[in-house]
Design a protein around this motif. Structure first.
Motif, mmCIF file in Angstrom:
data_model
loop_
_atom_site.group_PDB
_atom_site.id
_atom_site.type_symbol
_atom_site.label_atom_id
_atom_site.label_comp_id
_atom_site.label_asym_id
_atom_site.label_seq_id
_atom_site.Cartn_x
_atom_site.Cartn_y
_atom_site.Cartn_z
ATOM 1 N N TRP A 44 21.904 23.658 54.075
ATOM 2 C CA TRP A 44 22.398 24.557 53.034
ATOM 3 C C TRP A 44 21.332 24.771 51.966
ATOM 4 O O TRP A 44 21.079 25.898 51.540
ATOM 5 C CB TRP A 44 23.656 23.947 52.431
ATOM 6 C CG TRP A 44 24.508 24.905 51.683
ATOM 7 C CD1 TRP A 44 25.507 25.678 52.175
ATOM 8 C CD2 TRP A 44 24.443 25.180 50.274
ATOM 9 N NE1 TRP A 44 26.061 26.415 51.178
ATOM 10 C CE2 TRP A 44 25.439 26.139 50.002
ATOM 11 C CE3 TRP A 44 23.651 24.721 49.237
ATOM 12 C CZ2 TRP A 44 25.662 26.631 48.732
ATOM 13 C CZ3 TRP A 44 23.862 25.216 47.969
ATOM 14 C CH2 TRP A 44 24.862 26.160 47.729
ATOM 15 N N GLU A 47 18.594 27.011 53.235
ATOM 16 C CA GLU A 47 19.018 28.417 53.240
ATOM 17 C C GLU A 47 18.933 29.010 51.843
ATOM 18 O O GLU A 47 18.498 30.151 51.666
ATOM 19 C CB GLU A 47 20.461 28.542 53.750
ATOM 20 C CG GLU A 47 20.556 28.539 55.267
ATOM 21 C CD GLU A 47 21.996 28.336 55.746
ATOM 22 O OE1 GLU A 47 22.927 28.503 54.931
ATOM 23 O OE2 GLU A 47 22.168 27.987 56.928
ATOM 24 N N ARG A 48 19.373 28.226 50.837
ATOM 25 C CA ARG A 48 19.338 28.705 49.461
ATOM 26 C C ARG A 48 17.898 28.948 49.007
ATOM 27 O O ARG A 48 17.611 29.909 48.306
ATOM 28 C CB ARG A 48 20.019 27.704 48.519
ATOM 29 C CG ARG A 48 21.530 27.713 48.622
ATOM 30 C CD ARG A 48 22.044 29.061 48.174
ATOM 31 N NE ARG A 48 23.293 29.480 48.768
ATOM 32 C CZ ARG A 48 23.566 29.622 50.055
ATOM 33 N NH1 ARG A 48 22.687 29.350 50.962
ATOM 34 N NH2 ARG A 48 24.729 30.019 50.475
ATOM 35 N N GLN A 50 15.363 29.687 50.951
ATOM 36 C CA GLN A 50 14.852 30.851 51.673
ATOM 37 C C GLN A 50 15.320 32.152 51.038
ATOM 38 O O GLN A 50 14.550 33.110 50.917
ATOM 39 C CB GLN A 50 15.323 30.810 53.127
ATOM 40 C CG GLN A 50 14.311 30.151 54.052
ATOM 41 C CD GLN A 50 14.904 29.867 55.430
ATOM 42 O OE1 GLN A 50 15.945 30.416 55.792
ATOM 43 N NE2 GLN A 50 14.244 29.024 56.193
ATOM 44 N N THR A 51 16.613 32.189 50.655
ATOM 45 C CA THR A 51 17.146 33.425 50.082
ATOM 46 C C THR A 51 16.934 33.477 48.573
ATOM 47 O O THR A 51 17.395 34.391 47.905
ATOM 48 C CB THR A 51 18.654 33.555 50.380
ATOM 49 O OG1 THR A 51 19.311 32.377 49.901
ATOM 50 C CG2 THR A 51 18.928 33.674 51.867
ATOM 51 N N LYS A 52 16.229 32.472 48.038
ATOM 52 C CA LYS A 52 15.914 32.381 46.602
ATOM 53 C C LYS A 52 17.155 32.528 45.736
ATOM 54 O O LYS A 52 17.128 33.103 44.658
ATOM 55 C CB LYS A 52 14.885 33.450 46.207
ATOM 56 C CG LYS A 52 13.524 33.251 46.869
ATOM 57 C CD LYS A 52 12.485 34.140 46.215
ATOM 58 C CE LYS A 52 11.082 33.835 46.675
ATOM 59 N NZ LYS A 52 10.856 34.107 48.123
ATOM 60 N N SER A 53 18.305 32.025 46.247
ATOM 61 C CA SER A 53 19.491 32.123 45.413
ATOM 62 C C SER A 53 19.543 30.893 44.506
ATOM 63 O O SER A 53 19.241 29.780 44.914
ATOM 64 C CB SER A 53 20.741 32.307 46.263
ATOM 65 O OG SER A 53 21.233 31.131 46.724
ATOM 66 N N PRO A 54 19.849 31.113 43.240
ATOM 67 C CA PRO A 54 19.620 30.093 42.218
ATOM 68 C C PRO A 54 20.545 28.872 42.250
ATOM 69 O O PRO A 54 20.104 27.782 41.945
ATOM 70 C CB PRO A 54 19.817 30.865 40.909
ATOM 71 C CG PRO A 54 20.684 32.034 41.286
ATOM 72 C CD PRO A 54 20.393 32.364 42.708
ATOM 73 N N SER A 55 21.801 29.041 42.655
ATOM 74 C CA SER A 55 22.719 27.899 42.551
ATOM 75 C C SER A 55 22.608 26.999 43.775
ATOM 76 O O SER A 55 22.983 27.380 44.869
ATOM 77 C CB SER A 55 24.145 28.391 42.404
ATOM 78 O OG SER A 55 24.430 29.275 43.459
ATOM 79 N N VAL A 56 22.084 25.813 43.568
ATOM 80 C CA VAL A 56 21.797 24.927 44.692
ATOM 81 C C VAL A 56 22.959 23.989 45.010
ATOM 82 O O VAL A 56 23.078 23.501 46.116
ATOM 83 C CB VAL A 56 20.497 24.139 44.421
ATOM 84 C CG1 VAL A 56 20.206 23.152 45.533
ATOM 85 C CG2 VAL A 56 19.334 25.105 44.318
ATOM 86 N N ARG A 58 26.852 24.015 45.165
ATOM 87 C CA ARG A 58 28.191 24.599 45.064
ATOM 88 C C ARG A 58 28.987 24.328 46.323
ATOM 89 O O ARG A 58 28.440 24.042 47.374
ATOM 90 C CB ARG A 58 28.077 26.101 44.818
ATOM 91 C CG ARG A 58 28.260 26.427 43.344
ATOM 92 C CD ARG A 58 27.935 27.846 43.018
ATOM 93 N NE ARG A 58 28.659 28.825 43.830
ATOM 94 C CZ ARG A 58 28.357 30.119 43.810
ATOM 95 N NH1 ARG A 58 27.360 30.553 43.081
ATOM 96 N NH2 ARG A 58 29.034 30.971 44.531
#
Lengths: 153, 145
Positions: A44, A47-48, A50-56, A58
């Motif tokens: 998980w 994946e976060r 890689q997609t540069k999504s900020p909330s690690v 959740r």
């Protein structure tokens, strides 16, 4: 009667492990399989990243992260007692090879000592019993080879 | 998950690690002696298994009868009974066993041993996560049956 083969602290430690697993199952509905928890959390996080999504942290990743943190904190609580964690008796190259095998094998094999060996066996799961026999058998073979090569020194 | 459930997750992890240490699982030499049936076999760790499976088996049936877990909305997916693991998973069980025997660490005890701050233990954890990653990469190449 000789009681050399009995270990009270091993039994108590086991009861605590079973209780911790029962707690996670009864209250949260989750199986305390360490390789699954660690592997899925890591997947998980990657994946976060890689997609540069900020909330690690959740959702499922958060409870997995907290469980893994608890494992580490629990180790620290026991540090300095006679039960302090010890290093492996084998050399670094063997430890590194073992880490790769354990990481890959547990994800590939759907579980490790906790998921198959404790929770699976306690649920009378046939395939967990088979998995446990396979990894214990393979472990016995590996230890014999290490001993024959004189790797315990 | 709500806050009480998250607290249970953390507490479960702490108790799990204390049990592992007390039981001797964070001493790889002891783990290897348990697996060394052809050498100076030390059966003590069998009691960890007895205590853990016995305790979980006594509580699990009561919990499983609940409509839902006490603090969470649903049960995690638990594989159906009576189905066999695929061949590839059995190969995984063997690979894991070999790794377990080579150094005396399985995933839980390794994480509960971070506190020892031993370089080789930290290296084991790092490569274990590398192994998780490796399998995630490899399995995308394997056709799903």
């Amino acid at each position: 009667m000789s009681l050399d083969w009995f270990s009270l602290e091993a039994l108590l430690g086991g009861i605590l492990i079973g209780f911790a697993s029962a707690l996670l199952f009864s209250f949260n509905g989750r199986i305390a399989g360490i390789s699954g928890i660690a592997g899925q959390w890591f997947q998980w996080v990657r994946e976060r990243v890689q997609t540069k999504s900020p909330s690690v942290f959740r959702g499922d990743a958060l409870w997995r992260f907290l469980f893994l943190s608890g494992l580490i904190v629990g180790g620290f609580l026991m540090q300095g007692t006679e039960y302090s964690a010890q290093p492996s008796p084998v050399g670094l190259p063997l430890v590194i090879a073992a880490g790769l095998l354990v990481g890959m094998g547990t994800r590939m094999g759907w579980g490790c000592t906790s998921g198959h060996g404790v929770c699976g066996l306690a649920r009378f799961s046939g395939r967990s019993l088979f998995a446990t026999l396979l990894f214990m058998g393979a472990g016995m073979l590996a230890v014999s080879i290490v001993r024959l090569m004189g790797g315990f020194s | 998950m709500n806050r009480p459930a998250l607290f249970i997750s953390f507490l479960s992890g702490v108790l799990f690690a204390v049990g592992l240490s007390l039981g001797g699982m964070t001493n790889p030499e002891k783990v290897m002696a348990f697996l060394d049936i052809g050498g100076a076999w030390d059966p003590a760790l069998a009691w960890v298994m007895v205590g853990a499976t016995g305790t979980f088996a006594s509580i699990h049936p009561f919990a499983a009868r609940l409509k839902k877990p006490l603090f969470a909305k649903d049960w995690s997916h638990i594989p159906k009974r009576g189905t066999d693991l695929p061949l590839l998973a059995k190969v995984g069980n063997v690979l894991f066993g070999v790794g377990w025997g080579l150094a005396g660490f399985c995933p839980g005890p390794a994480l509960a041993s971070v506190s020892s701050a031993e370089f080789s233990t930290l290296a084991f954890i790092l490569t274990m996560f590398g192994g998780f990653w490796l399998w995630d990469g490899l399995r995308t190449w394997i056709p799903q049956s």
